[in-house]
Design a protein around this motif. Sequence first.
Motif, PDB file in Angstrom:
ATOM      1  N   PRO A  24      43.347  70.467  33.179  1.00  0.00           N
ATOM      2  CA  PRO A  24      44.090  70.753  34.520  1.00  0.00           C
ATOM      3  C   PRO A  24      43.733  69.412  35.258  1.00  0.00           C
ATOM      4  O   PRO A  24      43.972  68.606  36.091  1.00  0.00           O
ATOM      5  CB  PRO A  24      43.896  71.722  34.950  1.00  0.00           C
ATOM      6  N   GLN A  67      50.899  58.929  38.632  1.00  0.00           N
ATOM      7  CA  GLN A  67      52.655  59.092  38.656  1.00  0.00           C
ATOM      8  C   GLN A  67      53.110  58.877  39.836  1.00  0.00           C
ATOM      9  O   GLN A  67      54.173  58.266  40.096  1.00  0.00           O
ATOM     10  CB  GLN A  67      53.104  60.282  38.020  1.00  0.00           C
ATOM     11  N   GLN A  68      52.631  59.402  41.226  1.00  0.00           N
ATOM     12  CA  GLN A  68      53.107  59.539  42.412  1.00  0.00           C
ATOM     13  C   GLN A  68      53.066  58.076  42.751  1.00  0.00           C
ATOM     14  O   GLN A  68      53.804  57.703  43.905  1.00  0.00           O
ATOM     15  CB  GLN A  68      52.397  60.384  43.277  1.00  0.00           C
ATOM     16  N   LYS A 123      49.086  70.631  48.436  1.00  0.00           N
ATOM     17  CA  LYS A 123      50.179  71.675  47.734  1.00  0.00           C
ATOM     18  C   LYS A 123      49.580  73.162  48.093  1.00  0.00           C
ATOM     19  O   LYS A 123      50.368  74.046  47.857  1.00  0.00           O
ATOM     20  CB  LYS A 123      50.199  71.351  46.549  1.00  0.00           C
ATOM     21  N   THR A 124      48.285  73.408  47.939  1.00  0.00           N
ATOM     22  CA  THR A 124      47.652  74.757  47.837  1.00  0.00           C
ATOM     23  C   THR A 124      47.252  75.242  49.190  1.00  0.00           C
ATOM     24  O   THR A 124      46.578  76.126  49.217  1.00  0.00           O
ATOM     25  CB  THR A 124      46.473  74.798  46.879  1.00  0.00           C
ATOM     26  N   PHE A 167      39.170  69.843  43.633  1.00  0.00           N
ATOM     27  CA  PHE A 167      39.835  70.611  42.647  1.00  0.00           C
ATOM     28  C   PHE A 167      39.169  70.751  41.235  1.00  0.00           C
ATOM     29  O   PHE A 167      39.530  71.353  40.571  1.00  0.00           O
ATOM     30  CB  PHE A 167      41.363  69.653  42.241  1.00  0.00           C
ATOM     31  N   LEU A 182      46.237  65.754  47.051  1.00  0.00           N
ATOM     32  CA  LEU A 182      47.597  66.158  46.801  1.00  0.00           C
ATOM     33  C   LEU A 182      47.390  67.806  46.422  1.00  0.00           C
ATOM     34  O   LEU A 182      48.278  68.429  46.794  1.00  0.00           O
ATOM     35  CB  LEU A 182      48.058  65.491  45.479  1.00  0.00           C
ATOM     36  N   PHE A 183      46.335  68.093  45.751  1.00  0.00           N
ATOM     37  CA  PHE A 183      45.825  69.541  45.329  1.00  0.00           C
ATOM     38  C   PHE A 183      45.702  70.407  46.660  1.00  0.00           C
ATOM     39  O   PHE A 183      46.449  71.333  46.871  1.00  0.00           O
ATOM     40  CB  PHE A 183      44.634  69.357  44.577  1.00  0.00           C
ATOM     41  N   LEU A 228      42.301  66.470  34.285  1.00  0.00           N
ATOM     42  CA  LEU A 228      42.788  65.315  33.908  1.00  0.00           C
ATOM     43  C   LEU A 228      44.466  65.022  34.188  1.00  0.00           C
ATOM     44  O   LEU A 228      44.670  63.996  34.279  1.00  0.00           O
ATOM     45  CB  LEU A 228      42.449  65.063  32.300  1.00  0.00           C
ATOM     46  N   LEU A 229      44.762  66.277  34.079  1.00  0.00           N
ATOM     47  CA  LEU A 229      46.323  66.486  34.209  1.00  0.00           C
ATOM     48  C   LEU A 229      46.501  66.025  35.767  1.00  0.00           C
ATOM     49  O   LEU A 229      47.846  65.280  36.242  1.00  0.00           O
ATOM     50  CB  LEU A 229      46.722  67.952  33.810  1.00  0.00           C
ATOM     51  N   GLY A 230      46.003  66.440  36.421  1.00  0.00           N
ATOM     52  CA  GLY A 230      45.925  66.345  38.181  1.00  0.00           C
ATOM     53  C   GLY A 230      45.695  64.758  38.315  1.00  0.00           C
ATOM     54  O   GLY A 230      46.571  64.254  39.037  1.00  0.00           O
ATOM     55  N   ILE A 231      44.816  64.248  37.855  1.00  0.00           N
ATOM     56  CA  ILE A 231      44.650  62.838  37.823  1.00  0.00           C
ATOM     57  C   ILE A 231      45.976  62.058  37.455  1.00  0.00           C
ATOM     58  O   ILE A 231      46.404  60.929  38.088  1.00  0.00           O
ATOM     59  CB  ILE A 231      43.526  62.233  36.931  1.00  0.00           C
ATOM     60  N   THR A 232      46.502  62.589  36.201  1.00  0.00           N
ATOM     61  CA  THR A 232      47.857  61.871  35.894  1.00  0.00           C
ATOM     62  C   THR A 232      48.848  62.037  36.609  1.00  0.00           C
ATOM     63  O   THR A 232      49.726  61.040  36.919  1.00  0.00           O
ATOM     64  CB  THR A 232      48.267  62.741  34.505  1.00  0.00           C
ATOM     65  N   VAL A 233      49.047  63.359  37.412  1.00  0.00           N
ATOM     66  CA  VAL A 233      50.163  63.470  38.341  1.00  0.00           C
ATOM     67  C   VAL A 233      49.982  62.586  39.551  1.00  0.00           C
ATOM     68  O   VAL A 233      50.847  62.065  39.813  1.00  0.00           O
ATOM     69  CB  VAL A 233      50.438  64.927  38.584  1.00  0.00           C
ATOM     70  N   TYR A 266      45.500  77.293  39.275  1.00  0.00           N
ATOM     71  CA  TYR A 266      46.444  77.165  40.769  1.00  0.00           C
ATOM     72  C   TYR A 266      46.315  78.351  41.425  1.00  0.00           C
ATOM     73  O   TYR A 266      46.235  79.693  40.945  1.00  0.00           O
ATOM     74  CB  TYR A 266      47.737  76.928  40.337  1.00  0.00           C
TER      75      TYR A 266
END
Lengths: 265, 302
Positions: B57, B67-68, B81-82, B92, B77-78, B59-64, B225
Amino acid sequence: MSKKKILEFSRYPIAFVALFVQIFLIIAMFLYASLAFTPQGSDPTAGRQVGAQIVYGFVIGLFLSFTLWDIGFSIREEQTRGTLESLYLSPASKFASLLARVFAILIWVGALAVFAILFVGAVVGGLPLQNAGLALVVLVFSVSGFLGIAFIFAGVTIKLKETAQFLVSFLQFFFMIFSAQFFPFSALRQASPLIVDGVSRWLPVSYSVDVFRSVLIGQTPELGPSMEVELLIVVLFGILSPIVGYWTYNRLERGARTAGTLGEY
Amino acid sequence: MAAQVAASRGFGLGRPGWRAKREVVRTVFLARIKIITRYKGAILMEALLPIVFAAMPVLLGITVAAQQGGGADPGDLFCAKTKINNLCTTNFKLYMLLGAATFTVVSLMLWLIGYWVRREQETGTLESLYLAPVRRIWVLAGVTSYAFLRAMIAFVIAIALGSLLFQVNPFNSGMGLAIVFLAIGFLPLWGLAFMFGAFIMKIKEADSVIQVLQWILAFLMGVFYPITLLPGYMQAVAGTFPPTVMTDGVRASILNISFIYQSAYGSLAVLCAMALVVPLLGYQVFEVTERRLRRKEGVGHY
């Protein structure tokens, strides 16, 4: 052998359903994890892109882990049941016996992969799906390559016995991270360029993930210099890996027979 | 003298004393430890698993974030959102690491108990175990103590190694409170493990069920999350689930973010209530299940 495996699977319907549910739970969990980073009112195209990165990498990961697990685990089962030695006395082809062990599960994984893609597509509002035919060819060669790795692990299981299972577990997670199954290679590069250049680039599995994903999304692959070069690597992997894998398996198996440890567990 | 004592107690019909009970726990515990020391790879894998699990997650967070566009920071961002009650964290990586390590503890506790029952069934020793002149609770206490130790080893190694790898510091604040959450959280986990053992004893297919339950757990616990991201009805279910409160407590203490029950006191009170009720309920479920099984086909079937 395939019939036997299918018959065995049919006796454990709960296992089948559980596997199905498990796949959807894993995907849902990672989708929620990505949601925790997605700002309110962000572009849905970005969401689709992330969904595609996750699920297409996951499909390759599914085939890899089931191929690795099933052959090794099945050999281990024969060892513990005490039927492995008798099986080797039968005049059946050992190659066919190895291949048959994954045949049933590969069909099931194929179905799972289709449902996983449909599920993610429904959640993120559609996925990019270009060049499905070429992606299928990539998948076939990739699975053939995975079979080679699985043959090596079948041999390693005969030699290392229970410890081989941990090795397979480790490899599964190793490929999950270093072959960027849930995220693009750019994320790994951001963590450290050394990971991509020093590890990922040297793994044929990484090219399977990269090409499969790039072909379906319609983007330039991240690892190699061009799509053609990466495709060539995957094709060579698919052809050479089973040959090398089976040769290695034969050596390890012969070693165990010479040492008289084939039946030991 | 020994013969006299044995005769006076009715040749094996006597109830074992505290020393004998302690011996049972110790023997079961040592037997399990002896077996696992033969498989060092398993211990190593358990410690590495949460790190791998947390890395995905992250690395997934870095990807998302990438993308932004606009060089968005995944931590920001984290946090945005949280955010709950105006509290959030940009760390995170530590959030994911703590979630994954706590999940490993929960998963191991359930897995080891469930698998123990299944293994005894398969090797044909479960029925013999029922003939031993000792109450099941002491045998289970031995197995759960072993599971606790194994889970704690995995937790500590994962946090230490993961912190080095992700370059995060879990010792900044709230470690004491986090340990309290972890310690109290173990009690309801024992109860859940008993229930799980009973379930495995009944349905017998351990592997698949354990695996699917493991992912249901991970999903409901909010490993990656906060559960506030889940739909309302799922939040209600997840909030009554002890591992969710435990994970949330550990994370909120260390990262100084909002607790699921508004404050540390609220969450601790709920967890203490669970620690009282769930183990008793779990053992009751275990006893009822085994009694039913013994009346019907017996516990030896697999």
